[in-house]
Each structure stands twice: as structure tokens, then as C-alpha cells.
Write an enzyme that holds these catalytic residues in place. Structure first.
Site, mmCIF file in Angstrom:
data_model
loop_
_atom_site.group_PDB
_atom_site.id
_atom_site.type_symbol
_atom_site.label_atom_id
_atom_site.label_comp_id
_atom_site.label_asym_id
_atom_site.label_seq_id
_atom_site.Cartn_x
_atom_site.Cartn_y
_atom_site.Cartn_z
ATOM 1 N N ARG A 13 35.185 23.253 42.968
ATOM 2 C CA ARG A 13 33.855 23.631 43.446
ATOM 3 C C ARG A 13 33.242 24.792 42.660
ATOM 4 O O ARG A 13 32.062 25.066 42.774
ATOM 5 C CB ARG A 13 33.931 23.963 44.950
ATOM 6 C CG ARG A 13 34.172 22.738 45.817
ATOM 7 C CD ARG A 13 34.648 23.101 47.210
ATOM 8 N NE ARG A 13 36.093 23.366 47.255
ATOM 9 C CZ ARG A 13 36.770 23.679 48.360
ATOM 10 N NH1 ARG A 13 36.148 23.787 49.517
ATOM 11 N NH2 ARG A 13 38.078 23.899 48.324
ATOM 12 N N LYS A 20 40.457 28.940 38.911
ATOM 13 C CA LYS A 20 39.762 29.705 39.957
ATOM 14 C C LYS A 20 40.292 31.121 40.134
ATOM 15 O O LYS A 20 39.515 32.069 40.254
ATOM 16 C CB LYS A 20 39.821 28.958 41.281
ATOM 17 C CG LYS A 20 39.109 29.707 42.399
ATOM 18 C CD LYS A 20 38.774 28.858 43.583
ATOM 19 C CE LYS A 20 39.992 28.385 44.316
ATOM 20 N NZ LYS A 20 39.625 27.720 45.574
ATOM 21 N N TYR A 111 47.220 33.738 49.214
ATOM 22 C CA TYR A 111 46.394 32.795 48.453
ATOM 23 C C TYR A 111 45.683 33.532 47.322
ATOM 24 O O TYR A 111 45.052 34.568 47.547
ATOM 25 C CB TYR A 111 45.334 32.159 49.380
ATOM 26 C CG TYR A 111 45.865 31.063 50.287
ATOM 27 C CD1 TYR A 111 47.185 31.080 50.737
ATOM 28 C CD2 TYR A 111 45.049 30.016 50.681
ATOM 29 C CE1 TYR A 111 47.671 30.083 51.558
ATOM 30 C CE2 TYR A 111 45.525 29.004 51.508
ATOM 31 C CZ TYR A 111 46.836 29.037 51.945
ATOM 32 O OH TYR A 111 47.309 28.053 52.752
ATOM 33 N N ASP A 113 43.061 32.828 45.992
ATOM 34 C CA ASP A 113 41.600 32.800 46.115
ATOM 35 C C ASP A 113 41.112 33.535 47.368
ATOM 36 O O ASP A 113 39.967 33.372 47.771
ATOM 37 C CB ASP A 113 41.056 31.365 46.061
ATOM 38 C CG ASP A 113 41.451 30.515 47.275
ATOM 39 O OD1 ASP A 113 42.357 30.939 48.025
ATOM 40 O OD2 ASP A 113 40.856 29.434 47.454
ATOM 41 N N GLY A 153 40.263 25.881 57.670
ATOM 42 C CA GLY A 153 41.073 25.185 58.656
ATOM 43 C C GLY A 153 40.854 25.843 60.015
ATOM 44 O O GLY A 153 40.684 27.060 60.101
ATOM 45 N N ASN A 400 27.051 55.453 6.403
ATOM 46 C CA ASN A 400 28.520 55.493 6.393
ATOM 47 C C ASN A 400 29.133 54.242 5.795
ATOM 48 O O ASN A 400 30.314 54.188 5.542
ATOM 49 C CB ASN A 400 29.043 55.693 7.831
ATOM 50 C CG ASN A 400 28.577 54.588 8.771
ATOM 51 O OD1 ASN A 400 27.500 54.008 8.590
ATOM 52 N ND2 ASN A 400 29.383 54.301 9.765
ATOM 53 N N SER A 419 14.064 66.378 9.075
ATOM 54 C CA SER A 419 13.821 65.018 9.555
ATOM 55 C C SER A 419 13.936 63.986 8.438
ATOM 56 O O SER A 419 13.710 64.287 7.268
ATOM 57 C CB SER A 419 12.412 64.922 10.141
ATOM 58 O OG SER A 419 12.319 65.786 11.231
ATOM 59 N N ARG A 454 13.430 65.059 -3.276
ATOM 60 C CA ARG A 454 12.203 64.311 -2.973
ATOM 61 C C ARG A 454 11.299 64.374 -4.199
ATOM 62 O O ARG A 454 11.390 65.321 -4.988
ATOM 63 C CB ARG A 454 11.521 64.866 -1.745
ATOM 64 C CG ARG A 454 11.004 65.780 -1.348
ATOM 65 C CD ARG A 454 10.081 66.291 -0.318
ATOM 66 N NE ARG A 454 10.731 66.767 0.888
ATOM 67 C CZ ARG A 454 10.426 67.939 1.455
ATOM 68 N NH1 ARG A 454 9.497 68.723 0.974
ATOM 69 N NH2 ARG A 454 11.064 68.301 2.526
HETATM 70 C C1 UD1 Z 1 43.112 26.476 52.614
HETATM 71 C C2 UD1 Z 1 43.770 26.091 53.930
HETATM 72 C C3 UD1 Z 1 42.772 26.310 55.054
HETATM 73 C C4 UD1 Z 1 42.322 27.751 55.078
HETATM 74 C C5 UD1 Z 1 41.799 28.181 53.708
HETATM 75 C C6 UD1 Z 1 41.628 29.685 53.684
HETATM 76 C C7 UD1 Z 1 45.392 24.290 53.523
HETATM 77 C C8 UD1 Z 1 45.636 22.825 53.576
HETATM 78 N N1 UD1 Z 1 44.157 24.705 53.884
HETATM 79 O O1 UD1 Z 1 42.019 25.600 52.399
HETATM 80 O O2 UD1 Z 1 43.368 25.994 56.314
HETATM 81 O O3 UD1 Z 1 41.337 27.954 56.053
HETATM 82 O O4 UD1 Z 1 42.712 27.838 52.665
HETATM 83 O O5 UD1 Z 1 40.999 30.133 52.531
HETATM 84 O O6 UD1 Z 1 46.286 25.052 53.200
HETATM 85 N N2 UD1 Z 1 46.760 25.716 45.710
HETATM 86 C C9 UD1 Z 1 47.877 25.481 44.951
HETATM 87 N N3 UD1 Z 1 48.283 24.190 44.759
HETATM 88 C C10 UD1 Z 1 47.652 23.141 45.307
HETATM 89 C C11 UD1 Z 1 46.514 23.379 46.108
HETATM 90 C C12 UD1 Z 1 46.094 24.683 46.294
HETATM 91 O O7 UD1 Z 1 48.482 26.406 44.421
HETATM 92 O O8 UD1 Z 1 48.103 22.007 45.102
HETATM 93 C C13 UD1 Z 1 46.286 27.112 45.887
HETATM 94 C C14 UD1 Z 1 44.906 27.335 45.343
HETATM 95 O O9 UD1 Z 1 44.942 27.805 44.011
HETATM 96 C C15 UD1 Z 1 44.330 28.394 46.282
HETATM 97 C C16 UD1 Z 1 45.065 28.161 47.590
HETATM 98 O O10 UD1 Z 1 46.209 27.397 47.267
HETATM 99 O O11 UD1 Z 1 44.608 29.691 45.807
HETATM 100 C C17 UD1 Z 1 44.210 27.433 48.610
HETATM 101 O O12 UD1 Z 1 43.811 26.181 48.116
HETATM 102 P P1 UD1 Z 1 42.363 25.585 48.382
HETATM 103 O O13 UD1 Z 1 42.324 24.246 47.758
HETATM 104 O O14 UD1 Z 1 41.325 26.541 48.010
HETATM 105 O O15 UD1 Z 1 42.417 25.406 49.967
HETATM 106 P P2 UD1 Z 1 41.220 25.458 51.000
HETATM 107 O O16 UD1 Z 1 40.535 24.153 51.026
HETATM 108 O O17 UD1 Z 1 40.406 26.664 50.795
HETATM 109 CA CA CA Z 2 40.331 28.190 49.239
#
Ligand code: UD1
Ligand code: CA
Length: 481
Positions: A13, A20, A111, A113, A153, A400, A419, A454
Site C-alpha cells: 500500500r 516498508k 512490528y 511498521d 484487527g 580555489n 570589493s 587593475r
Molecule cells: C497486523 C495485524 C492486525 C493489527 C495490525 C497492527 C495480523 C494478521 N494482523 O495487520 O491485527 O491490527 O497489524 O498494525 O497480524 N510481516 C512479515 N511477514 C509477513 C507479513 C507481515 O514480516 O509475511 C510484517 C510486516 O513487515 C509488518 C508487520 O508484519 O511489519 C505487520 O504486517 P502487515 O501486513 O502490515 O499487517 P496488518 O495488515 O497491518
Molecule cells: Ca501494518
């Protein structure tokens, strides 16, 4: 304890070539925030980062971060990574980290992100999971009430208000979508169950992924107590899935930075019109006007005044210095009581002693200026060593660069440069020398003398030409009937 940071996702996204977790928030990749927080919460734990999308770039960043960390802080620099070659969901991601975990200790999941989670909140979450003995630790879940829970979630509770499941938005019924309590993603899991739980995950859901969130229902089934707590500040739980969320989080981060500056005694003309992308340290009674940007490591000593729309990168500014509007500093070191700008440009290696004045449209690069020296208008000072009390006139240029190499200009104490002078380097101007306006200096100028190059001024009798009168052609009457 174990800490696992999920950072393998692509972040579709975002519509970006950059993974990301490498997207920049207030000057740092999001993953860096999470790493710093993890190391703060549990300095002895070696966090495991699950990488996947853009793995070479992410692991290169982690190595660089660990290296820098080792040099600059007491935090452990040990970070391990595990590759999730295909991103099949958060549950699958955690499964990849399993071999690196000590399964007799609880596991904190973070996480990549969700960058702003604070150590205070996480300590509270970790404590919440504590059992009487290690083996009966609970599952601690960090949740948050959100007026707009879109994209997260949802936490499903029974009539006794106990958590029974997490339902992802795409799998939720309209009633479940109306739930305002969301899953922040962060949780502390009793590790002894992990292998079994993670192996039992399936992909029969709207996204066809192994959801980590499905372990909640498994824990309920196994009679593992589930406890929940909330973040200290609501914004700590904001996840970044698209650029609008990243931009929103950037504003929140900047607002927090501004609040901290105000709390520490810095005056801001408008806390909403300041951006810090790095570390800004300020002495007492510093004033910062609107529209200023600080990048990298910047320090402003007591009493510094920064005018509107200044940009400062990796620079140190001494006491009571006045930076006037639109000044641009990069890699500069400025001693006390200098006056800079408006529209001054100090480039890397600009090193000013006390009470130096650098005025409008003056550029200084890799040069030292001694105390009380002045270059007030339209000048270029590059690769120069300038003494004390030197006056550099308007339009002065150190030449320079010969097209291949850079050369040095030395200007000793008490020199006056007229100047529009060009100093063709390498060249030296002796102590107390005066250079006449318009001089092109190609040889050293001796001390205490006037040097001028000059053409001699001449005056001749002269009559200014007069404008020729144009004879207007009459239009013939034939063509216009
Ligand atoms: C996820 C949660 C959701 C929560 C939200 C909070 C799940 C299924 N859902 O959703 O309940 O409200 O985060 O922000 O867990 N990642 C991996 N490998 C993968 C998939 C994802 O390492 O295969 C990592 C991503 O890089 C990211 C994090 O896990 O840092 C979350 O993944 P993302 O796909 O953003 O989950 P959300 O849909 O936000
Ligand atoms: Ca996320």
C-alpha cells in the site's frame, strides 16, 4: 526474554520501491525506532528481526545500525536476522524466528511498521505477562480503543469481557467491524506453546495468510490466561501501511519533538512549524523562529536565536549566535557571538571563531575564519585560512579550483580586502595588507602594503552617439481597397 521484530512485509500500500520498514520517519527508517526501543527495553536480549522483502537493503541497514550503536551507546549491538523468503503472513514470519528463540522464556513480538511504541508501554506489557512461575506466564496483548479502527484487527470479547479472538478487518462481520478495540500487533507470548500454535495456523481467511492473531483463540482453548493493557499515548500504536499514515505519523512525531523542546526551555515561534530529522540539542533560552529544519546532529548553545526558514544540518552553534532568516548551515562549527545571514550558506568545514559576521549571499566552505572577521556581502570563501579582524569586501572570491585541484588561500590577521577581489589560490595575503578593490591577486601580497592590480584609470573626451531617426514608410493605398 526473546524479542522478535516482524519486518519482512513489502508494504504494497506504500507503492514504493523501498521496503516498508525502511520508510523514513523524522529522518530515520521506521525499523530503527523499533530496534532502539527493543534494545532499551531489554538491553541483554539479542532481538531477532524477520526480514524478507528487500532483505539485502534491510540487513545492510541493520548491520550499519549495530555498528554505529556499538560506537555511540551502551546498548547491546547484537541483532540477529532471519529470512522469511516468502511473506505468507505474520504467523509464518514468527515461525521463521522460532529456531533462534529460547523457548523457556516469553517472547515479545514487535512490528517494524509500528515505530512509535514506547519502552514504558512495553515494560508494562512484559510485566503483565508475568506468571507465578515462568512456565505459567500469560499471554499479554497490547490493545487500543480507536474511534476509527479501520484497517486493524479487532479484539473480540465474550460476555464476561474476556478476550476470545482477534478478527482481521477483512474477515470481520459488520458487527465485529464496529468494535473499537484494536490489536496493536504487539504481544508477549508464552513461548513453550509457540511451536504447536504456529504449526496449527492455516490460511483459510480473506487474505490467504498465516495470521499470528489466530494464536489468541488457540490460547483461549488451551486455558492460557489472556491479559490486555493499553499504550500510554494513543499514537504509540499507530501502524503505517500507506503514505497518508506515514505523513500523519510524521506530524505526530514532530509535534512530540516540539513539545519536548518546549518542556526543556526552548522557545518556538510556532511548535507546528518546525521539523527535526535527527537530534537537536539546545542550551538555555534558545529561540527558534518559524519554518526551520534541523537534520542530523545539531547543537545550539545557550541564547542562540534562529531566524525564520533556516536549514541546519550536522552543525554546532555557539552561545548567543544570531542566525538570520534563510541561512543554510551544513557541517559548520560556529563559535560564540557570531552573526550569520540573512541568506548565508555555510558548507562542510566552515569553522568560525568568536564574533565573526557572515552576511547575505556569502558562501563559506572548508575554511576557518578568525575572531572578529567579517564577510558581509556576496562572497565565496573556500579552502581558506582567514586570520583575526579581517574584512572581506563585497564580491570577493577565493578562486580555489583550477579545474583539476583545489588550492588554499591564506589571509593573515588585520587584512582588508577591497570589493570584487579575486584571490587566485594558492596565494597568501600578509598581515595587515590591504588589497585594492577589483584586484586579481595571483601572487602573494606582502604585509602592511597596499596591493592593487587593475588597469590604470583614463579619461578621454567623448561624445555619446545620438539615436538615429527612423524614416517611416508610407503605406501604399493600393493594397487596401
Ligand atoms: C497486523 C495485524 C492486525 C493489527 C495490525 C497492527 C495480523 C494478521 N494482523 O495487520 O491485527 O491490527 O497489524 O498494525 O497480524 N510481516 C512479515 N511477514 C509477513 C507479513 C507481515 O514480516 O509475511 C510484517 C510486516 O513487515 C509488518 C508487520 O508484519 O511489519 C505487520 O504486517 P502487515 O501486513 O502490515 O499487517 P496488518 O495488515 O497491518
Ligand atoms: Ca501494518
Amino acid at each position: 526474554m526473546n524479542i522478535v521484530i516482524l519486518a519482512a512485509g513489502q508494504g504494497q500500500r506504500m507503492r514504493s520501491a523501498l521496503p516498508k520498514v525502511m520508510q523514513i520517519l523524522a529522518g530515520k527508517p521506521m525499523l530503527q525506532y523499533v530496534l532502539e526501543t527493543a534494545l532499551t527495553v531489554s538491553p541483554k536480549t539479542k532481538p531477532v528481526v524477520v526480514i524478507g522483502h528487500g532483505a539485502p537493503l534491510v540487513s545492510q541497514f541493520i548491520a550499519h545500525f549495530a555498528e554505529q550503536n556499538k560506537a555511540t551507546s551502551k546498548l547491546s549491538a547484537n541483532i540477529s536476522t532471519v529470512l522469511q523468503a516468502q511473506q505468507k503472513g505474520t504467523g509464518h514470519a514468527l515461525l521463521q524466528a522460532l529456531p533462534k528463540l529460547n523457548l523457556s522464556e516469553p517472547t515479545l513480538v514487535l512490528y517494524g511498521d509500528v515505530p512509535l511504541i514506547s519502552p514504558v508501554t512495553l515494560r508494562r506489557l512484559i510485566k503483565l505477562a508475568d506468571g507465578v512461575a515462568k512456565q505459567d506466564s500469560a499471554l499479554a496483548l497490547l490493545t487500543q480503543k480507536m474511534a476509527d479502527s479501520k484497517g486493524y484487527g479487532r479484539i473480540v470479547r465474550n460476555s464476561a469481557d474476556e478476550v476470545i479472538a482477534i478478527i482481521e478487518e477483512k474477515d470481520a462481520s459488520p458487527q465485529q467491524q464496529a468494535i473499537q478495540e484494536i490489536n496493536t500487533g504487539m504481544m508477549v507470548l508464552p513461548s513453550q506453546h509457540l511451536k504447536r500454535w504456529l504449526k496449527a495456523l492455516h490460511v483459510s481467511n480473506a487474505q490467504g495468510e498465516y495470521y499470528l492473531t489466530d494464536v489468541i483463540a488457540m490460547a483461549v482453548k488451551d486455558g492460557v490466561p489472556i491479559r490486555t493493557t493499553q499504550t500510554i499515548n494513543a499514537w504509540e500504536s499507530i501502524g503505517v501501511n500507506d503514505r497518508a499514515q506515514l505523513a500523519a505519523l510524521e506530524r505526530i512525531t514532530q509535534r512530540e519533538i516540539a513539545s519536548n523542546l518546549l518542556a526543556n526551555g526552548v522557545s518556538l515561534a510556532d511548535p507546528a512549524r518546525l521539523d527535526v530529522r535527527g537530534k537537536l540539542s539546545c542550551g538555555q533560552d534558545v529561540f527558534i523562529d518559524i519554518g526551520c529544519l534541523f537534520e542530523g546532529n545539531v547543537s545550539l548553545a545557550a541564547g542562540v536565536k534562529v531566524g525564520p526558514n533556516c536549514v541546519l544540518r550536522n552543525s554546532q552553534v555557539g552561545k548567543r549566535v544570531v542566525l538570520q532568516a534563510f541561512s543554510h548551515l551544513d557541517g559548520a562549527t560556529i563559535s560564540d557571538d557570531c552573526i550569520i545571514g540573512p541568506y548565508a550558506r555555510l558548507r562542510p568545514g566552515a569553522n568560525l571563531a568568536n564574533d565573526v559576521h557572515i552576511g547575505n549571499f556569502v558562501e563559506v566552505k572548508n575554511s576557518q575564519l578568525g575572531s572578529h572577521s567579517k564577510a558581509n556581502h556576496l562572497a565565496y570563501v573556500g579552502d581558506a585560512v582567514v586570520g583575526k579582524r579581517v574584512n572581506i569586501g563585497a564580491g570577493t572570491i577565493t578562486c580555489n579550483y583550477d579545474g583539476i585541484n583545489k588550492h588554499q588561500t591564506i589571509i593573515e590577521d588585520d587584512v582588508f580586502i577591497g570589493s570584487d577581489t579575486q584571490l587566485v589560490a594558492p596565494v597568501r595575503v600578509g598581515r595587515g595588507a590591504t588589497l585594492g578593490a577589483g584586484t586579481t591577486l595571483t601572487k602573494d601580497a606582502p604585509a602592511n602594503q597596499l596591493t592593487v592590480s587593475r588597469a590604470k584609470q583614463v579619461s578621454v573626451a567623448w561624445q555619446r552617439p545620438e539615436k538615429k531617426m527612423l524614416v517611416k514608410k508610407k503605406l501604399s493605398s493600393k493594397g487596401k481597397k
